[in-house]
Design a protein around this motif. Structure first.
Motif, PDB file in Angstrom:
ATOM      1  N   GLN A   1       0.834  -1.199   0.000  1.00 27.50           N
ATOM      2  CA  GLN A   1       0.000   0.000   0.000  1.00 27.50           C
ATOM      3  C   GLN A   1       0.870   1.251   0.000  1.00 27.50           C
ATOM      4  O   GLN A   1       0.612   2.197  -0.741  1.00 27.50           O
ATOM      5  N   GLY A   2       1.909   1.272   0.822  1.00 23.11           N
ATOM      6  CA  GLY A   2       2.814   2.415   0.851  1.00 23.11           C
ATOM      7  C   GLY A   2       3.541   2.596  -0.464  1.00 23.11           C
ATOM      8  O   GLY A   2       3.719   3.719  -0.942  1.00 23.11           O
ATOM      9  N   LEU A   3       3.967   1.493  -1.071  1.00 20.25           N
ATOM     10  CA  LEU A   3       4.658   1.564  -2.353  1.00 20.25           C
ATOM     11  C   LEU A   3       3.742   2.094  -3.443  1.00 20.25           C
ATOM     12  O   LEU A   3       4.138   2.946  -4.244  1.00 20.25           O
ATOM     13  N   LEU A   4       2.510   1.621  -3.473  1.00 20.39           N
ATOM     14  CA  LEU A   4       1.563   2.101  -4.473  1.00 20.39           C
ATOM     15  C   LEU A   4       1.283   3.587  -4.292  1.00 20.39           C
ATOM     16  O   LEU A   4       1.246   4.342  -5.269  1.00 20.39           O
ATOM     17  N   THR A   5       1.122   4.024  -3.064  1.00 17.31           N
ATOM     18  CA  THR A   5       0.887   5.441  -2.804  1.00 17.31           C
ATOM     19  C   THR A   5       2.076   6.274  -3.259  1.00 17.31           C
ATOM     20  O   THR A   5       1.910   7.315  -3.909  1.00 17.31           O
ATOM     21  N   GLY A   6       3.285   5.828  -2.930  1.00 16.22           N
ATOM     22  CA  GLY A   6       4.476   6.559  -3.318  1.00 16.22           C
ATOM     23  C   GLY A   6       4.651   6.652  -4.818  1.00 16.22           C
ATOM     24  O   GLY A   6       4.961   7.724  -5.354  1.00 16.22           O
ATOM     25  N   VAL A   7       4.432   5.550  -5.517  1.00 15.42           N
ATOM     26  CA  VAL A   7       4.557   5.556  -6.978  1.00 15.42           C
ATOM     27  C   VAL A   7       3.493   6.451  -7.596  1.00 15.42           C
ATOM     28  O   VAL A   7       3.764   7.211  -8.530  1.00 15.42           O
ATOM     29  N   TRP A   8       2.292   6.388  -7.071  1.00 20.68           N
ATOM     30  CA  TRP A   8       1.183   7.191  -7.596  1.00 20.68           C
ATOM     31  C   TRP A   8       1.509   8.681  -7.496  1.00 20.68           C
ATOM     32  O   TRP A   8       1.317   9.434  -8.451  1.00 20.68           O
ATOM     33  N   VAL A   9       2.010   9.108  -6.366  1.00 21.69           N
ATOM     34  CA  VAL A   9       2.314  10.526  -6.168  1.00 21.69           C
ATOM     35  C   VAL A   9       3.560  10.929  -6.951  1.00 21.69           C
ATOM     36  O   VAL A   9       3.589  11.993  -7.572  1.00 21.69           O
ATOM     37  N   ALA A  10       4.573  10.089  -6.946  1.00 22.85           N
ATOM     38  CA  ALA A  10       5.815  10.415  -7.648  1.00 22.85           C
ATOM     39  C   ALA A  10       5.599  10.539  -9.151  1.00 22.85           C
ATOM     40  O   ALA A  10       6.310  11.285  -9.823  1.00 22.85           O
ATOM     41  N   ALA A  11       4.623   9.845  -9.684  1.00 22.92           N
ATOM     42  CA  ALA A  11       4.346   9.926 -11.122  1.00 22.92           C
ATOM     43  C   ALA A  11       3.722  11.260 -11.511  1.00 22.92           C
ATOM     44  O   ALA A  11       3.579  11.546 -12.697  1.00 22.92           O
ATOM     45  N   GLY A  12       3.400  12.083 -10.544  1.00 20.52           N
ATOM     46  CA  GLY A  12       2.766  13.366 -10.820  1.00 20.52           C
ATOM     47  C   GLY A  12       3.612  14.319 -11.638  1.00 20.52           C
ATOM     48  O   GLY A  12       3.080  15.218 -12.286  1.00 20.52           O
ATOM     49  N   GLU A  13       4.931  14.151 -11.637  1.00 21.04           N
ATOM     50  CA  GLU A  13       5.784  15.060 -12.393  1.00 21.04           C
ATOM     51  C   GLU A  13       5.981  14.623 -13.841  1.00 21.04           C
ATOM     52  O   GLU A  13       6.575  15.343 -14.622  1.00 21.04           O
ATOM     53  N   LEU A  14       5.472  13.450 -14.202  1.00 22.89           N
ATOM     54  CA  LEU A  14       5.629  12.942 -15.558  1.00 22.89           C
ATOM     55  C   LEU A  14       4.595  13.560 -16.499  1.00 22.89           C
ATOM     56  O   LEU A  14       3.545  14.028 -16.055  1.00 22.89           O
ATOM     57  N   PRO A  15       4.877  13.544 -17.801  1.00 17.99           N
ATOM     58  CA  PRO A  15       3.855  13.976 -18.775  1.00 17.99           C
ATOM     59  C   PRO A  15       2.627  13.060 -18.669  1.00 17.99           C
ATOM     60  O   PRO A  15       2.742  11.913 -18.229  1.00 17.99           O
ATOM     61  N   PRO A  16       1.454  13.550 -19.076  1.00 13.11           N
ATOM     62  CA  PRO A  16       0.220  12.785 -18.848  1.00 13.11           C
ATOM     63  C   PRO A  16       0.251  11.342 -19.349  1.00 13.11           C
ATOM     64  O   PRO A  16      -0.197  10.441 -18.642  1.00 13.11           O
ATOM     65  N   ALA A  17       0.766  11.091 -20.537  1.00 11.16           N
ATOM     66  CA  ALA A  17       0.757   9.722 -21.065  1.00 11.16           C
ATOM     67  C   ALA A  17       1.651   8.813 -20.227  1.00 11.16           C
ATOM     68  O   ALA A  17       1.256   7.689 -19.876  1.00 11.16           O
TER      69      ALA A  17
ATOM     70  N   TRP B   1       3.419  20.618   1.138  1.00 13.32           N
ATOM     71  CA  TRP B   1       4.734  19.974   1.072  1.00 13.32           C
ATOM     72  C   TRP B   1       5.349  20.098  -0.315  1.00 13.32           C
ATOM     73  O   TRP B   1       6.533  20.358  -0.455  1.00 13.32           O
ATOM     74  N   LEU B   2       4.546  19.922  -1.358  1.00 15.34           N
ATOM     75  CA  LEU B   2       5.055  20.017  -2.723  1.00 15.34           C
ATOM     76  C   LEU B   2       5.548  21.430  -3.008  1.00 15.34           C
ATOM     77  O   LEU B   2       6.626  21.614  -3.597  1.00 15.34           O
ATOM     78  N   ALA B   3       4.798  22.429  -2.574  1.00 13.96           N
ATOM     79  CA  ALA B   3       5.224  23.820  -2.771  1.00 13.96           C
ATOM     80  C   ALA B   3       6.510  24.101  -2.006  1.00 13.96           C
ATOM     81  O   ALA B   3       7.409  24.787  -2.516  1.00 13.96           O
ATOM     82  N   ALA B   4       6.622  23.591  -0.799  1.00 14.20           N
ATOM     83  CA  ALA B   4       7.837  23.816  -0.005  1.00 14.20           C
ATOM     84  C   ALA B   4       9.042  23.128  -0.641  1.00 14.20           C
ATOM     85  O   ALA B   4      10.143  23.703  -0.680  1.00 14.20           O
ATOM     86  N   LEU B   5       8.865  21.923  -1.158  1.00 16.17           N
ATOM     87  CA  LEU B   5       9.966  21.223  -1.821  1.00 16.17           C
ATOM     88  C   LEU B   5      10.407  21.965  -3.084  1.00 16.17           C
ATOM     89  O   LEU B   5      11.613  22.117  -3.345  1.00 16.17           O
ATOM     90  N   ALA B   6       9.446  22.458  -3.852  1.00 19.76           N
ATOM     91  CA  ALA B   6       9.786  23.203  -5.067  1.00 19.76           C
ATOM     92  C   ALA B   6      10.445  24.531  -4.713  1.00 19.76           C
ATOM     93  O   ALA B   6      11.407  24.952  -5.361  1.00 19.76           O
ATOM     94  N   ARG B   7       9.956  25.195  -3.688  1.00 17.93           N
ATOM     95  CA  ARG B   7      10.510  26.488  -3.265  1.00 17.93           C
ATOM     96  C   ARG B   7      11.938  26.329  -2.755  1.00 17.93           C
ATOM     97  O   ARG B   7      12.785  27.195  -2.981  1.00 17.93           O
ATOM     98  N   ASP B   8      12.210  25.192  -2.104  1.00 18.44           N
ATOM     99  CA  ASP B   8      13.554  24.945  -1.581  1.00 18.44           C
ATOM    100  C   ASP B   8      14.523  24.470  -2.656  1.00 18.44           C
ATOM    101  O   ASP B   8      15.688  24.211  -2.365  1.00 18.44           O
ATOM    102  N   GLY B   9      14.024  24.321  -3.888  1.00 19.88           N
ATOM    103  CA  GLY B   9      14.896  23.955  -4.992  1.00 19.88           C
ATOM    104  C   GLY B   9      15.177  22.470  -5.111  1.00 19.88           C
ATOM    105  O   GLY B   9      16.194  22.078  -5.689  1.00 19.88           O
ATOM    106  N   HIS B  10      14.299  21.631  -4.597  1.00 20.51           N
ATOM    107  CA  HIS B  10      14.500  20.189  -4.710  1.00 20.51           C
ATOM    108  C   HIS B  10      14.467  19.796  -6.185  1.00 20.51           C
ATOM    109  O   HIS B  10      13.620  20.276  -6.951  1.00 20.51           O
ATOM    110  N   ALA B  11      15.371  18.928  -6.607  1.00 18.72           N
ATOM    111  CA  ALA B  11      15.466  18.539  -8.017  1.00 18.72           C
ATOM    112  C   ALA B  11      14.220  17.784  -8.483  1.00 18.72           C
ATOM    113  O   ALA B  11      13.790  17.946  -9.626  1.00 18.72           O
ATOM    114  N   HIS B  12      13.649  16.964  -7.643  1.00 19.70           N
ATOM    115  CA  HIS B  12      12.463  16.178  -7.997  1.00 19.70           C
ATOM    116  C   HIS B  12      11.461  16.227  -6.840  1.00 19.70           C
ATOM    117  O   HIS B  12      11.365  15.281  -6.051  1.00 19.70           O
TER     118      HIS B  12
END
Length: 156
Positions: A14-30, A116-127
């Motif tokens: 369940q944790g792995l599926l959640t992590g993959v689902w959220v991490a895929a958010g930066e990919l192009p739609p297809a 959290w996503l805004a804070a990570l982007a604001r702090d310059g996180h690569a991904h």
């Protein structure tokens, strides 16, 4: 029979599926759709491998002959029907509270993800989506594990 190892494994999936689902958010739609579908299919296949075990007792019981006589209730005869249960106000209130808590949790969780996503982007996180996926995957694992362990403990 459920085991504690299986409970930890289910929480990890369940944790792995959640992590993959959220991490895929930066990919192009297809690619995002493809990676999410692949994750669901792969993890479902992994989870179903453990479900293929059959207890020995189930194999030892011969199948019982089926009763083919019609059900009197299906024929319109109301002789076997139970009277309808009255609706309990306490049960209705508990259901309403449960729905409200679920909706509030979903809304609060989504706001926390955005923060959290805004804070990570604001702090310059690569991904930032990957880092958010890791965080939420760990939170999902930690949230799912106690429920799984309690279920196994109660089954014993």
């Amino acid at each position: 029979m459920d085991t504690y190892v299986r409970a930890v494994g289910a929480a990890a999936l369940q944790g792995l599926l959640t992590g993959v689902w959220v991490a895929a958010g930066e990919l192009p739609p297809a690619k995002r759709r493809l990676s999410r579908a692949g994750a669901v299919i792969t993890l479902s296949a992994v989870a179903s491998i453990g479900d293929r075990t059959f207890p020995d007792e189930a194999r030892a019981v011969p199948p019982q002959p089926r009763d083919l006589s019609p059900d009197p209730r299906a024929l319109g005869g109301g002789a076997g029907e139970a009277p309808p249960r009255p609706i309990s106000k306490a049960r209705l209130a508990a259901t309403g509270v449960g729905v409200a808590v679920s909706v509030a949790t979903m809304i609060g969780g989504r706001r926390l993800q955005k923060r959290w996503l805004a804070a990570l982007a604001r702090d310059g996180h690569a991904h930032p989506h990957r880092a958010l996926g890791l965080r939420l995957g760990l939170i999902s694992f930690a949230g799912t594990l106690p429920r799984q362990l309690i279920r196994v403990h109660e089954a014993r």
